[in-house]
Design an enzyme around this catalytic site. Structure first.
Site, short mmCIF file in Angstrom:
data_model
loop_
_atom_site.label_atom_id
_atom_site.label_comp_id
_atom_site.label_asym_id
_atom_site.label_seq_id
_atom_site.Cartn_x
_atom_site.Cartn_y
_atom_site.Cartn_z
CG HIS A 82 -10.79 65.73 44.26
ND1 HIS A 82 -11.72 65.82 43.25
CD2 HIS A 82 -10.58 64.41 44.46
CE1 HIS A 82 -12.05 64.60 42.85
NE2 HIS A 82 -11.38 63.73 43.57
CG ASP A 161 -8.71 60.11 34.03
OD1 ASP A 161 -8.23 59.12 34.60
OD2 ASP A 161 -9.78 60.65 34.35
NE ARG A 168 -7.71 52.47 36.26
CZ ARG A 168 -7.99 53.52 37.04
NH1 ARG A 168 -8.06 54.74 36.54
NH2 ARG A 168 -8.18 53.35 38.33
CB SER A 183 -7.31 58.42 37.51
OG SER A 183 -8.63 58.81 37.21
CE LYS A 187 -10.47 62.37 37.23
NZ LYS A 187 -11.11 61.10 36.95
N1 URA Z 1 -11.91 58.25 40.63
C1 URA Z 1 -11.20 58.68 39.57
O1 URA Z 1 -11.37 59.80 39.12
N2 URA Z 1 -10.32 57.84 39.01
C2 URA Z 1 -10.10 56.60 39.45
O2 URA Z 1 -9.30 55.90 38.91
C3 URA Z 1 -10.86 56.15 40.56
C4 URA Z 1 -11.74 57.02 41.13
#
Ligand code: URA
Ligand code: CA
Length: 431
Positions: A82, A161, A168, A183, A187
């Site tokens: 990632h 998320d 946020r 976060s 994923k």
């Molecule tokens: N990318 C994400 O997936 N989450 C975040 O909180 C910040 C950047």
């Protein structure tokens, strides 16, 4: 349990229990806890931070808020990579076949999304016929027999998320290490791989503007991964200037092919080897990062990585002849040079601004409805530290419209030429 008590507890710097974290994530996902209370809690976390245990619990609560992908039908250790996002980041296109050539299963789930260029799937779709509309059984079969396949993202992954990130975004609480780390990791974990390699970018084109912040985020994510039973490593890499030379969809496919041949830009190759070594090591195919790197160089040298890329394209309906004939990829109508206006050394190539210029040409989506032009983009002829003469081309602009004054203006504004400059360090550390 009452949400107001959780907010007060975190406000006062105390540690939330596993049950309390689960309570607020489940309640928020279900719509039982309102935005204003979660906003207040996010702000309290922003100021008071979270312990490693809280971070791991938050990550797993978000993983469990939706579907998770089960890759157990695929044999071997599945390692996912990632990137926290950059400009002209062609690493996935190189790494997938490179690592698969060493018999490591690459079961890639990818999306499209917004950005300077398309996502991995968009880039691959510049190859005629290539498609990711395969069903789950075929995906598993392809990975088991050929070690590599890409499928579009499906299912309802980490809805908590999605909701929390959007909240946020409008409450000035994005920039919090525990919240960003949980976060991203939620994923990745929901996507089902056994081990995770992270490329944490730093610099103008990155989410984390300083090396210190990027290191802190990398350490936070690696600890979360390892604490929840997924072996995780990270590379911290420079994104002050774009990676490699190409920014654009078909242009990056071409760059990936060059790199698999060992003839790509040196910075792209170096980063692919750093990330690839961690993937090979975590997959258990090498006893050290050095041994892993040597194996990767070997499959670049002997052509196996390139053969793997061909098989991968053909398996998903694509015209694999583009590997030997890259001129068969979509090509833009106009190739326009951007000449240097003075002699000197390139001192700045502001990554995010250059990415925006590529998007203005149509290489990426500004909104979900935007159409991508797979042929257009930019090829950097000079990078930071390179000497340049007045009139020499800095960038070749691949466009499908002739009037590109807006793009040229944006590019000139993002390039600085000075008396002297050193190329930036590419790999700032490995975790
Ligand atoms: N990318 C994400 O997936 N989450 C975040 O909180 C910040 C950047
Ligand atoms: Ca590139």
């Amino acid at each position: 349990m009452r949400m107001v008590d959780l907010i007060a507890k975190k406000r006062d710097g105390k540690e939330l229990t596993t049950d309390e974290i689960r309570f607020f994530i489940e309640g928020y996902t279900a719509g039982d806890i309102p935005d204003y209370q979660v906003s207040a809690l996010a702000m309290a976390i922003y100021f008071q931070d979270m312990t490693d245990r809280e971070r791991a619990d938050l990550t797993m609560a978000m993983v469990n808020s939706g579907d998770t992908i089960d890759l157990s039908a695929i044999e071997g250790i599945k390692v996912d990579k990632h990137s926290t996002g950059g400009v002209g980041d062609t690493t996935t296109l190189v790494l997938a076949p490179l690592v698969a050539a060493l018999d490591i299963p690459v079961a890639k789930m990818s999306g499209r999304g917004l950005g300077h260029t398309g996502g991995t799937i968009d880039k691959l779709e510049s190859i005629a016929g290539f498609h990711v509309e395969i069903d789950k059984d075929e995906f598993v079969h392809l990975v088991n027999t050929h070690k590599i396949a890409v499928i579009g993202q499906s299912g309802n992954l980490t809805p908590a998320d999605k909701k929390l990130y959007a909240l946020r975004d409008v409450t000035a609480t994005v920039n919090s290490i525990p919240l960003i780390a949980s976060s991203i990791m939620s994923k990745k974990i929901a996507a089902g791989s056994d081990a995770i390699v992270l490329d944490v970018k730093t610099g103008a084109g990155a989410f984390m503007k300083t090396v210190d912040d990027a290191k802190e985020l990398a350490h936070a994510m690696v600890r979360i991964g390892n604490n929840v039973g997924r072996k995780t490593m990270a590379v911290i890499s420079d994104m002050s200037q774009p990676l490699g030379a190409a920014i654009g969809n078909a242009l990056e496919v071409r760059e990936a092919i060059d790199t698999l041949r060992g003839q790509g830009p040196k910075d792209l190759e170096e980063l692919c080897l750093a990330l690839g070594s961690q993937m090979v090591y975590l997959a258990g195919k090498a006893g050290s990062l050095e041994e892993a790197e040597e194996k990767l160089r070997e499959v670049m040298r002997n052509g196996q990585a390139l053969e793997k890329f061909k098989a991968f394209i053909a398996n998903q309906g694509g015209d694999a002849s583009v590997v030997d004939h890259p001129e068969r990829l979509p090509e833009a109508r106009f190739k326009i040079e951007l000449p240097a206006r003075e002699d000197g050394v390139v001192a700045e190539l502001v990554a995010d601004e250059i990415g925006t210029a590529a998007m203005l040409l149509g290489a990426g989506r500004a909104t979900k409805e935007s159409e991508i032009d797979l042929a257009v983009g930019l090829v950097l002829n000079k990078k930071i530290g390179d000497p340049v003469r007045e009139g020499e081309s800095l960038i070749t602009i691949h466009a499908n419209r002739e009037d590109i004054d807006d793009v040229k203006e944006k590019l000139y504004a993002s390039i600085r030429i000075s008396d002297q400059a050193e190329p930036p360090v590419l790999v700032h550390g490995i975790v």
